[in-house]
Design an enzyme around this catalytic site. Structure first.
Site, PDB file in Angstrom:
ATOM      1  N   ASP A   1       0.648  -1.711   0.044  1.00 47.74           N
ATOM      2  CA  ASP A   1      -0.462  -0.354   0.197  1.00 47.74           C
ATOM      3  C   ASP A   1       0.850   1.613  -0.047  1.00 47.74           C
ATOM      4  OD1 ASP A   1      -2.720   1.284   0.338  1.00 47.74           O
ATOM      5  OD2 ASP A   1      -1.918   2.227   2.311  1.00 47.74           O
TER       6      ASP A   1
ATOM      7  N   GLU B   1       1.732  -0.848  -5.152  1.00 51.65           N
ATOM      8  CA  GLU B   1       0.945   0.364  -4.906  1.00 51.65           C
ATOM      9  C   GLU B   1       1.981   1.687  -5.475  1.00 51.65           C
ATOM     10  OE1 GLU B   1      -3.050   3.223  -3.645  1.00 51.65           O
ATOM     11  OE2 GLU B   1      -1.426   2.505  -2.282  1.00 51.65           O
TER      12      GLU B   1
HETATM   13  O1  TEU Z   1      -4.264   4.325  -1.427  1.00 53.27           O
HETATM   14  C1  TEU Z   1      -3.496   5.413  -1.863  1.00 53.27           C
HETATM   15  C2  TEU Z   1      -3.792   6.447  -2.425  1.00 53.27           C
HETATM   16  O2  TEU Z   1      -3.327   7.707  -2.342  1.00 53.27           O
HETATM   17  C3  TEU Z   1      -5.234   6.334  -3.641  1.00 53.27           C
HETATM   18  O3  TEU Z   1      -5.279   5.199  -4.303  1.00 53.27           O
HETATM   19  C4  TEU Z   1      -6.044   6.949  -3.068  1.00 53.27           C
HETATM   20  O4  TEU Z   1      -7.006   6.175  -2.384  1.00 53.27           O
HETATM   21  C5  TEU Z   1      -7.069   7.760  -3.558  1.00 53.27           C
HETATM   22  O5  TEU Z   1      -6.734   8.275  -4.343  1.00 53.27           O
HETATM   23  C6  TEU Z   1      -7.814   8.605  -2.571  1.00 53.27           C
HETATM   24  O6  TEU Z   1      -9.095   9.478  -3.920  1.00 53.27           O
HETATM   25  C7  TEU Z   1      -4.341   2.957  -1.123  1.00 53.27           C
HETATM   26  C8  TEU Z   1      -5.264   2.611  -0.944  1.00 53.27           C
HETATM   27  O7  TEU Z   1      -5.892   1.643  -1.623  1.00 53.27           O
HETATM   28  C9  TEU Z   1      -6.693   2.769  -0.207  1.00 53.27           C
HETATM   29  O8  TEU Z   1      -8.045   2.549  -0.234  1.00 53.27           O
HETATM   30  C10 TEU Z   1      -5.969   3.529   0.953  1.00 53.27           C
HETATM   31  O9  TEU Z   1      -7.243   4.408   1.506  1.00 53.27           O
HETATM   32  C11 TEU Z   1      -5.071   4.398   0.776  1.00 53.27           C
HETATM   33  O10 TEU Z   1      -3.950   3.495   0.634  1.00 53.27           O
HETATM   34  C12 TEU Z   1      -4.483   4.710   2.654  1.00 53.27           C
HETATM   35  O11 TEU Z   1      -4.578   3.389   3.305  1.00 53.27           O
END
Ligand code: TEU
Length: 524
Positions: free
Chosen positions: A205, A264
């Site tokens: 993440d 990610e």
């Molecule tokens: O996401 C990281 C991130 O920066 C984006 O996907 C963000 O959630 C999105 O652009 C907001 O509009 C990861 C996870 O996939 C996400 O679900 C979590 O909320 C986030 O990290 C925090 O852990």
């Protein structure tokens, strides 16, 4: 079994990996929230669909301020999702079906409920307990710098003694300080914990966020997340993250067979993303450039060309993804309704024809649209609150899956239960049950396409055959693929037609491809 057999250590290079958003997949106990026994009970769907692996979003103990991405104990299972034994049983069941299991690791931040943060709150400024996070004195009356939370508002929250702590996401998700050796040691131990339990890999993440620029300089922009994917920010995609992943790779490689990790990482272009998958770093990174492209031949071609050009020099496979739990579902992005569905059918054939690995998001095989009209009273995404109730957030792509035509939760949970987000009227006809056996259904298209993809030459290069402003035609090994974005067009097919996303007319080697339609043929 994986296309090249369950023992192939390179399985991930052309795997199809299915994302399970645990809260919304299957609820075994009727509390309205999906859980690990629920996933176990539905593994047959994944085996029948024909994917190689599943990635399960966080199921660790958590106050659930961000759906589990606020982890209070990275070595446990939240009681709402089950037990560690359920996790072990899930891995064993998946493996017996030939499915591999990837779990999420959340190293950028912990939950505020994590014992480390609780200790930090009561410890003195400058103490080792505070040193596991990014506590700083403020600037005047305000926070230490101008950084903004991805979820809206400032990225800093003050504590009683006047210091502030950094949180790139919700205030209940404090960022960890990766320059502290204890932090590095701890996460290596967490990796080993899950690897010893038998998982096949990790989805990392916010992999681009762990290291912050020295001195925490201002970003100098007041709309940092409007520009985050085009411009470098002092808290994303810093050079120092790569050294961390080199140390993680050594751990992954120390297992037999070696385990894998997917980053990610939201970066400004495919070349920056490719830096995460250099030979001694991670195996894969999500291709968000593909996900963000419009439904347009020129845009998609540019991303495909750019991705392959960036990944092949580092020896990594490309990855392709259209939806996940953070973005609007692609049926809706591509026009919604029948148009969005038609494009999603064509997009599936395009995506599965590309060389590399593909990530699917639960429910896309059913053509689920984004639920745009959830009542405000049910919204749970912290974005809703942090944006001052102006941005609804991501709940619309997280609505629980319809499995059956009947039942109060359409098979998501036991009869009589109510899912944590309501399923819209009409979703019974999108259920797995309703689509199974209907040759026109999207689900059956997924099953057929995934089965045919197993016979495609792995690791072959993509070769463009024809292309125009509204047409993509290419060859990948023994597979030919054409996608038409414009008015009906003629395409020459050099072998027997395998599959089309809509009905098409063929006359010898001439295929008349209607608008928003894709075709596959086999190349002898
Ligand atoms: O996401 C990281 C991130 O920066 C984006 O996907 C963000 O959630 C999105 O652009 C907001 O509009 C990861 C996870 O996939 C996400 O679900 C979590 O909320 C986030 O990290 C925090 O852990």
């Amino acid at each position: 079994m994986s296309p090249t057999g369950a023992t192939d250590p390179r399985w991930w290079r052309h795997a199809v990996i299915y994302q399970v958003y645990v809260r919304s997949f299957a609820d075994s106990d009727g509390d309205g929230i999906g859980d690990l026994p629920g996933i176990r009970s539905r593994l047959g769907h994944l085996a029948r669909l024909g994917v190689d692996a599943l990635w399960i979003t966080p199921f660790y103990p958590s106050p659930m301020a961000d759906g589990g991405y606020d982890v209070a104990d990275p070595r446990g299972v939240d009681p709402v999702f089950g037990t560690l034994d359920d996790a072990r049983g899930l891995v064993a069941d998946a493996h017996s079906l030939g499915l591999r299991v990837i779990v999420d690791i959340v190293p950028n931040h912990t939950s505020a409920a994590h014992p480390w943060f609780q200790e930090a709150l009561t410890a003195a400024p400058g103490s080792p307990e505070r040193g596991r996070y990014l506590f700083r004195p403020g600037r005047g009356d305000g926070p230490p710098n101008d950084w903004e939370s991805v979820f809206g508002g400032p990225a800093w929250t003050g504590v009683a003694d006047g210091e502030w702590y950094l949180h790139l996401f919700d205030a209940s998700q404090p960022d960890v300080d990766w320059s502290t050796p204890e932090v590095r040691t701890e996460y290596l131990a967490v990796l080993r914990f899950w690897l010893d339990l038998g998982v096949d890999g990790f989805r990392i993440d916010v992999a681009h966020g762990l290291v912050k620029a020295d001195g925490l300089p201002d970003a100098g922009d007041s709309d940092q997340h409007g520009v985050a994917v085009t411009q470098r920010l002092p808290y994303f995609d810093q050079e120092g993250v790569h050294e961390i992943y080199r140390s993680w790779r050594a751990v992954l490689d120390s297992y037999s067979p070696p385990r894998v990790a997917v980053a990610e990482a939201w970066t400004r272009d495919p070349a920056r993303t490719a830096r995460y998958v250099r030979p001694d770093e991670l195996h894969q990174a999500f291709n968000f450039h593909y996900l963000r492209a419009d439904w347009s031949a020129t845009d998609l071609r540019a991303v495909i060309v750019g991705t392959l050009a960036a990944t092949s020099p580092v020896g990594a496979p490309a990855t392709w993804v259209l939806s996940n739990h953070d973005v609007q579902r692609h049926v809706t992005r591509y026009g919604d309704g029948p148009l969005g569905l038609r494009r999603a059918r064509a997009a599936l054939l395009l995506t599965l024809a590309l060389p590399g690995s593909v990530y699917l998001y639960q429910g896309e095989e059913l053509g689920l649209p984004e639920v745009l009209d959830l009542p405000e009273s049910v919204l749970q995404d912290p974005i809703w609150r942090r944006s001052g109730f102006t941005e609804r957030g991501r709940d619309g792509c997280r609505v629980p899956i319809p499995w059956t035509r009947e039942g109060s939760a359409l098979g998501f949970g036991p009869s009589g239960s109510r899912p944590w987000l309501p399923q819209p009227d009409g979703w019974s006809e999108l259920s797995v049950e309703a689509q199974t056996g209907d040759p026109r259904s999207l689900l059956e298209l997924y099953r057929t396409a995934l089965r045919l993809r197993r016979d495609v030459t792995p690791e072959a290069d993509l070769e463009w055959l024809e292309s125009g402003p509204e047409l993509l035609v290419f060859r990948h090994g023994n597979l030919g693929c054409a996608v038409n974005f414009g008015p009906a067009a003629e395409v020459t097919v050099s072998g027997p037609l395998l599959l089309t996303s809509e009905q098409c007319e063929v006359d010898g080697t001439n295929l008349l491809l209607p608008q928003d339609t894709a075709a596959w043929w086999s190349i002898p």
